[in-house]
Scaffold this active site. Structure first.
Site, PDB file in Angstrom:
ATOM      1  CG  ASP A   1      42.512  54.163  55.859  1.00 34.69           C
ATOM      2  OD1 ASP A   1      43.118  55.027  56.218  1.00 34.69           O
ATOM      3  OD2 ASP A   1      42.400  53.131  56.838  1.00 34.69           O
TER       4      ASP A   1
ATOM      5  CG  HIS B   1      44.259  60.569  58.558  1.00 32.71           C
ATOM      6  ND1 HIS B   1      45.468  59.421  58.782  1.00 32.71           N
ATOM      7  CD2 HIS B   1      43.573  60.125  59.539  1.00 32.71           C
ATOM      8  CE1 HIS B   1      44.731  58.240  59.387  1.00 32.71           C
ATOM      9  NE2 HIS B   1      43.539  58.793  59.531  1.00 32.71           N
ATOM     10  CG  ASP B   2      44.246  59.610  62.684  1.00 40.36           C
ATOM     11  OD1 ASP B   2      44.468  58.297  63.212  1.00 40.36           O
ATOM     12  OD2 ASP B   2      43.423  59.887  62.563  1.00 40.36           O
TER      13      ASP B   2
ATOM     14  CD  GLU C   1      45.704  53.428  62.896  1.00 38.38           C
ATOM     15  OE1 GLU C   1      44.501  53.221  62.697  1.00 38.38           O
ATOM     16  OE2 GLU C   1      46.061  54.398  62.985  1.00 38.38           O
TER      17      GLU C   1
ATOM     18  CG  ASP D   1      41.467  52.689  60.673  1.00 40.39           C
ATOM     19  OD1 ASP D   1      41.722  53.439  61.198  1.00 40.39           O
ATOM     20  OD2 ASP D   1      40.083  52.367  61.418  1.00 40.39           O
TER      21      ASP D   1
ATOM     22  CG  ASP E   1      37.095  66.400  44.133  1.00 42.13           C
ATOM     23  OD1 ASP E   1      36.898  67.876  44.129  1.00 42.13           O
ATOM     24  OD2 ASP E   1      38.337  66.324  42.867  1.00 42.13           O
TER      25      ASP E   1
HETATM   26  O1  TEU Z   1      42.894  55.733  64.185  1.00 48.08           O
HETATM   27  C1  TEU Z   1      43.123  54.685  65.086  1.00 48.08           C
HETATM   28  C2  TEU Z   1      43.436  55.778  66.895  1.00 48.08           C
HETATM   29  O2  TEU Z   1      44.240  54.872  67.301  1.00 48.08           O
HETATM   30  C3  TEU Z   1      43.279  57.352  66.477  1.00 48.08           C
HETATM   31  O3  TEU Z   1      42.043  57.014  67.410  1.00 48.08           O
HETATM   32  C4  TEU Z   1      44.285  57.558  67.801  1.00 48.08           C
HETATM   33  O4  TEU Z   1      44.166  57.465  68.577  1.00 48.08           O
HETATM   34  C5  TEU Z   1      43.746  58.763  67.613  1.00 48.08           C
HETATM   35  O5  TEU Z   1      43.479  59.088  66.330  1.00 48.08           O
HETATM   36  C6  TEU Z   1      45.011  59.895  68.422  1.00 48.08           C
HETATM   37  O6  TEU Z   1      44.385  60.889  69.006  1.00 48.08           O
HETATM   38  C7  TEU Z   1      42.397  54.803  63.260  1.00 48.08           C
HETATM   39  C8  TEU Z   1      42.278  56.470  62.039  1.00 48.08           C
HETATM   40  O7  TEU Z   1      43.404  56.128  61.508  1.00 48.08           O
HETATM   41  C9  TEU Z   1      41.398  57.752  62.314  1.00 48.08           C
HETATM   42  O8  TEU Z   1      41.530  58.248  61.889  1.00 48.08           O
HETATM   43  C10 TEU Z   1      40.235  56.757  62.717  1.00 48.08           C
HETATM   44  O9  TEU Z   1      39.719  57.875  63.477  1.00 48.08           O
HETATM   45  C11 TEU Z   1      39.968  56.420  63.774  1.00 48.08           C
HETATM   46  O10 TEU Z   1      40.438  54.625  63.618  1.00 48.08           O
HETATM   47  C12 TEU Z   1      38.801  55.499  63.446  1.00 48.08           C
HETATM   48  O11 TEU Z   1      38.695  54.858  62.360  1.00 48.08           O
END
Ligand code: TEU
Length: 559
Positions: A97, A328-329, A255, A199, A28
């Site tokens: 974000d 985080h991705d 991004e 994003d 949080d």
């Molecule tokens: O991610 C964009 C994106 O292309 C991701 O889906 C990436 O390609 C994938 O996670 C790789 O496996 C952004 C955000 O960072 C992500 O957390 C979100 O899920 C997505 O957009 C939708 O908002």
């Protein structure tokens, strides 16, 4: 506008997994405030805060249902103001974000839009009639599986969602929508946030023809050529800059899946008045087979170096690079590009940090990178939470494209939950992240990888990151110097040179667990002590022959 972000270092916080102060198992905002002294000690300048807006959490906050409210799980707007104020005391800026390619299907705009074809908000989203045979308007596949179109019985049309069906795409052709987005951005900037990570911002302009895409292994068409870097994306970003960004001393990073260097010159060019920098995906996309990340393949260091070199040279004196290994991705940097075996975990982590932080651009540290955190191997799919992973598991197994073992291995190597297991603060239960039951299990290795441990060890990876950040402040060459790749074809070493005025900075990184002998151009004489190194073993063998120990990284400043 000053380009203050050129010597800044950004730290990404994924709030859900950062620090829980209520015991509900979810990080949080009060938990972030509590750790600001820790981040101040690390020495970072900006926090990129993954979404904290109201959301049903279908995609953990990347599905926003109210841009003007704080997610219940994360606390209140007062908590947010408190965090801003305390961060300001440490001179730490907050970058929000901005998720404006789509909203949640629970956003009031979509509820209105869906209610009838005549509703004033209908055109805030992208609705199309079925094809004559009743099929979706295009054959495009969504990022989280299935079609990018969801049928609405009530109004007998499909709406577009490039991600989950609970994330309907906004229609940026609609001027009223754009005005609402700009007003919302000013709402947050007027509160004192410093800017935005945007994003998938290069998806906001779609090809108005909506043609079918080339069929892929997934069984759906590839829509990317028709929604990435679309016809009006630069018009929208220049309008956003005029209406919003130019009114504040902001930091912005877009991004941009599928953006190349040439396109990045248009997005970040000094005279373009669009964005300050972009996140590209070329390096993190290395080693993807026909099923993308879920068919991971070997990659070569020469491929990685070619990507970094093309971006370093391509944007030099034109635009600006963001620099990152993870977020985080993505999987954890050490597991993806280093060596997570305990013998090499910290050393390869320091090597990766050296390689990245000595480059030209703004470095991004993902939470836990400074601890040396690694991927997590859950034995059961039940322990994973990410809808991308869970959808792919169901889809690829049901279509027998992967066995369960292959799928679990792919998830372990490339799944997004690798980055989303909670931060390790201590050796206490749940790594000190929560007193409750964490929303996702904590990586069991928290007992040997946690903040308490690294803060107690003078030679830890934490203090190594701290020194890298400090060096960026002390040496202009790191921010302003040109880039030149050395040993371009070497399969084990990533070596490069920065040049600025009368100085040279030579960066030598061994990406392998082997001792490597090599030569450098005669013009380079490494006589000084290294500016920073993760291994004090001398590297000079004879006049032009050197050697690097496994995962050794050393940086030399030649005056
Ligand atoms: O991610 C964009 C994106 O292309 C991701 O889906 C990436 O390609 C994938 O996670 C790789 O496996 C952004 C955000 O960072 C992500 O957390 C979100 O899920 C997505 O957009 C939708 O908002």
């Amino acid at each position: 506008m000053t380009q203050w972000w050129k010597d800044a270092v950004v730290y990404q916080i994924y709030p859900r997994s950062f620090n829980d102060t209520t015991g509900n198992g979810i990080g949080d905002i009060k938990g972030i405030t509590e750790k600001l002294p820790y981040l101040n000690r690390l020495g970072i300048d900006v926090i990129w805060l993954s979404p904290v807006y109201q959301s049903p959490n279908d995609d953990n906050g990347y599905d926003i249902s109210d841009y003007h409210a704080i997610m219940d799980d994360f606390g209140t707007m007062d908590d947010f103001h408190e965090m801003l104020n305390v961060a300001d005391q440490f001179n730490i800026k907050i970058m929000m974000d901005l998720v404006v390619n789509h909203t949640s299907d629970e956003h009031k705009w979509f509820i209105e839009s869906k209610s009838s074809k005549n509703n004033p908000y209908r055109d805030y989203y992208i609705w199309k009639d079925p094809k004559p045979n009743g099929e979706p308007p295009t054959n495009w596949g969504a990022h989280f599986g299935g079609s990018t179109w969801e049928y609405d019985e009530q109004t007998e049309q499909y709406y577009l969602h490039l991600f989950s069906k609970k994330q309907p795409d906004l229609n940026w052709e609609n001027e009223s929508l754009r005005r609402d987005i700009y007003d919302m951005m000013l709402f947050w900037l007027d509160k004192g946030v410093a800017g935005f990570r945007m994003d998938v911002i290069n998806m906001i302009s779609k090809d108005p023809e909506y043609p079918d895409g080339e069929l892929q292994a997934t069984g759906f068409g590839d829509g990317a050529p028709f929604y990435l870097n679309g016809p009006k994306v630069h018009d929208y970003l220049q309008e956003m800059n005029r209406e919003v960004l130019s009114k504040h001393e902001t930091i912005t990073v877009g991004e941009m899946p599928g953006a190349n260097v040439e396109q990045a010159k248009l997005y970040t060019g000094k005279d373009r008045d669009e964005l300050d920098m972009v996140f590209h995906f070329e390096h993190v996309g290395l080693g993807e087979g026909e099923l993308g990340k879920f068919s991971p393949e070997e990659w070569r260091l020469t491929e990685l170096k070619e990507i970094f070199s093309s971006w370093q040279k391509g944007l030099d004196q034109v635009g600006w690079n963001s620099l990152y290994w993870s977020n985080h991705d993505q999987p954890r940097a050490i597991s993806r590009f280093g060596d997570e075996r305990e013998r090499y975990r910290v050393k390869s982590g320091k090597m990766l940090a050296t390689c990245l932080h000595m480059l030209k651009g703004t470095p991004y540290i993902f939470q836990g990178e400074e601890l040396g955190m690694t991927n997590v191997r859950f034995d059961s799919i039940q322990d994973y939470r990410d809808l991308e992973t869970l959808n792919a598991y169901d889809d690829l197994l049901s279509r027998k494209l992967l066995t369960e073992n292959e799928m679990m291995e792919a998830i372990y190597q490339r799944g997004r939950d690798n980055a989303r297991t909670p931060m390790h603060w201590s050796n206490d239960k749940n790594g000190g992240f929560t007193e409750g039951t964490p929303w996702i299990p904590v990586n069991p290795n928290y007992t040997t990888i946690n903040a308490d441990l690294v803060l107690d060890q003078p030679d830890s990876i934490f203090y190594y990151y701290q020194k890298l950040i400090q060096l960026r402040k002390e040496h202009e060459i790191i921010v302003e110097g040109t880039y030149e790749d050395l040993l371009k074809d070497h399969e084990s070493l990533f070596c490069y040179k920065r040049v600025y005025k009368e100085q040279e900075l030579v960066v030598l990184c061994n990406f392998t667990d082997n001792r490597v002998e090599f030569e450098l151009p005669e013009s380079i004489e490494l006589t000084e002590e290294p500016l920073i190194t993760n291994d004090s073993t001398p590297i000079i063998q004879s006049d032009q022959t050197y050697q690097l120990e496994p995962y050794q990284a050393s940086v030399y400043l030649i005056q």
